[in-house]
Structure formats: C-alpha cells, structure tokens
Design a protein around this motif. Structure first.
Motif, PDB file in Angstrom:
ATOM      1  N   ASP A  24      44.437  39.915  36.912  1.00 15.31           N
ATOM      2  CA  ASP A  24      44.820  39.328  35.638  1.00 15.31           C
ATOM      3  C   ASP A  24      43.970  38.086  35.439  1.00 15.31           C
ATOM      4  O   ASP A  24      43.725  37.347  36.380  1.00 15.31           O
ATOM      5  N   HIS A 142      49.157  39.989  28.223  1.00 10.28           N
ATOM      6  CA  HIS A 142      50.266  39.999  29.195  1.00 10.28           C
ATOM      7  C   HIS A 142      51.605  39.846  28.481  1.00 10.28           C
ATOM      8  O   HIS A 142      52.662  39.868  29.100  1.00 10.28           O
ATOM      9  N   HIS A 166      42.493  45.455  27.716  1.00  8.57           N
ATOM     10  CA  HIS A 166      43.119  44.491  28.622  1.00  8.57           C
ATOM     11  C   HIS A 166      42.064  43.837  29.518  1.00  8.57           C
ATOM     12  O   HIS A 166      42.050  42.615  29.684  1.00  8.57           O
ATOM     13  N   ASP A 170      41.089  40.078  30.266  1.00  7.91           N
ATOM     14  CA  ASP A 170      41.306  39.541  31.627  1.00  7.91           C
ATOM     15  C   ASP A 170      40.018  38.945  32.180  1.00  7.91           C
ATOM     16  O   ASP A 170      40.020  37.855  32.728  1.00  7.91           O
TER      17      ASP A 170
HETATM   18 ZN    ZN Z   1      45.821  41.301  33.201  1.00  5.63          ZN
END
Ligand code: ZN
Ligand code: ADE
Ligand code: ZN
Length: 260
Positions: A24, A142, A166, A170
């Motif tokens: 993340d 998130h 995503h 990230d």
């Molecule tokens: Zn993430």
C-alpha cells in the motif's frame, strides 16, 4: 515436467505472489508520510516514541504492517489496511466488517497506546501499525469500493506495463517520480500556519470521508484498459504529494495527542 516447465511455473507463481503482496502506498509513500510527521511531533511525543521504538525512526517502522502481511500469524490484520462503505453514506450506516477495517483498526491502535496497562511490547506493535494505517487512509482507493477491491480489479496500463488503478495510486506514480522518501519529505510544499491548521482539523472519520470524495474522482479518472502515462502523472501526482503531506501532518497530530 521438465526443468524448463518447472522454472517457468516458479517464475509465474512468484510473480503472481508478488502481485498479491503489492505494498500500500509503496514503501516510498509510507516512509515519506512518516518522515513528514517527524517534523510536526512535539518534543515530548518524540522522546516517548524514540524510547518505544528503541531509536528506530517513524519512516523505518512505517512499512511494518505490510512486511508482516505474508506471515500467517498476522493474517487477521489484513482487512485493517482499507475500508469499503457505500459512497455518500456514513461509516457505520452499514454494519462494519466483523474482521475489522481501517477505521476500527486505527481506533484499536490508539486505544492500546493510550492504555497505561498496555505492555511496552504491545505499544510498540500498535504504534508501528498506526504509523502505517494513517498513511493508508490517505491513499484514496483505500477508502474505495469493495466490489473492485479499491481499484485492484480495474486493469489499466501504466506506460507500457500492465497495472491496475489501485497500483497506479499505491506506487506507480510515486516510483516514476524517482525521488527517495526523504527527498519527497524535504520537498513537500511549504505551508502557512493556517494551512497546517486546516489540515489538522477534524478527526479520523472526517479524513476518511475526505479520502472517499477523492476516491470518486480517482474512479472517474480512468477507463478500464486505458493507457495512463505522462498526462495522468501531470494531473494526479500533485494530489498524491498533497495526500502524503496531509498524512504526515495528521499522523503527528494523532501521535502528539497520544503521547501528550
Ligand atoms: Zn494499496
Ligand atoms: N486491498 C485489498 N482489498 C481491498 C479493498 N477492498 N479496498 C482497498 N484496498 C484493498
Ligand atoms: Zn497498508
């Protein structure tokens, strides 16, 4: 099976395994947020944090929650990295996940850290988790939609590579910017006192809703299969940098309140 087939299978398995373990905010993003937070800690908080972390800085411990993800013993913490609830609803209107999420996870960290009966070891663990999760909450996806796993299922191209929405948020944009975490922290925008105060305003749920508003814009920013590159970076990397900075300022606020 010949040796070549085995080697190719291992390679493919390893690649998909690495994908599943995507960081993340990436390590750089988490460390930048933590490094920015260091600059806003009170002396008192800094002293206690230094003692608890035995001299390791916040940047160093900020990736701990990702580092333990692949360890079975820590599997129960995996849902704490994100929260999905319907856009334009309030958190808690639908019953939150029984396995925990970013909101209940952060609240648990704060509760343990504020409890005078928690052991040093417990406090150390939850402090490292907290540093990470305050970072995660500032990655808009998130706080995205559950159906597509916060954009993980939205395949796009990042320049000539396969990626997903995503991952673009990230790490793809941050890595392509080619600054270290300390350079990102050092080059964060200079803010007036009033601007810092505005960012500090509110509390966890306000910040979650703010990320969700951004998440909506992020979903509208790309089509499935679209090739994203320089133009996307130009439009959205300033948002990433702002989120890293907000994360740092708010992480310091939360820590200053705990270690007051
Ligand atoms: Zn993430
Ligand atoms: N990572 C894995 N699942 C996710 C989800 N539902 N939302 C955001 N990030 C995720
Ligand atoms: Zn995370």
């Amino acid at each position: 099976m010949n040796i070549r087939t085995i080697l190719v299978s291992l390679l493919v398995f390893n690649m998909s395994f690495n994908d599943a373990l995507a960081y993340d905010w990436g390590k750089t993003g988490h460390r930048a947020t933590a490094q920015i937070a260091e600059g806003y800690l009170t002396k008192k908080a800094k002293k206690q944090i230094d003692k608890l972390l035995q001299g390791q800085g916040l940047a160093l411990v900020s990736t701990f929650a990702d580092d333990i993800k692949s360890d079975r013993d820590y599997k129960s913490y995996s849902p704490w990295h994100y929260v999905n609830f319907e856009f334009d609803k309030k958190y808690g209107e639908e019953t939150p996940s029984e396995f925990g999420d970013l909101v209940s996870g952060i609240n648990k960290c704060v509760t343990v850290l504020k409890n005078e009966f928690s052991s040093e070891e417990e406090k150390r663990f939850y402090l490292k988790m907290l540093v990470h999760f305050i970072g995660d909450l500032h990655q808009p996806l998130h706080v995205g939609r559950g159906e597509d796993k916060g954009g993980n299922d939205i395949q796009v191209r990042w320049f000539n590579d396969g990626s997903n929405l995503h991952r673009v948020w990230d790490s793809n944009m941050i890595e392509d910017f080619k600054m270290s975490y300390s350079e990102l922290a050092l080059n964060a925008e200079e803010l007036s006192k009033a601007e810092v105060e505005t960012i500090r305003n509110g509390e966890l749920l306000n910040w979650i809703y703010e990320s969700q508003v951004l998440a909506k814009k992020v979903y509208a920013s790309a089509e499935v299969g679209e090739k994203l590159g320089y133009r996307y970076m130009y439009d959205y990397f300033p948002v990433v940098r702002e989120q890293l900075q907000k994360g740092g300022i708010r992480l310091a606020k939360v820590l200053n309140e705990i270690f007051d």
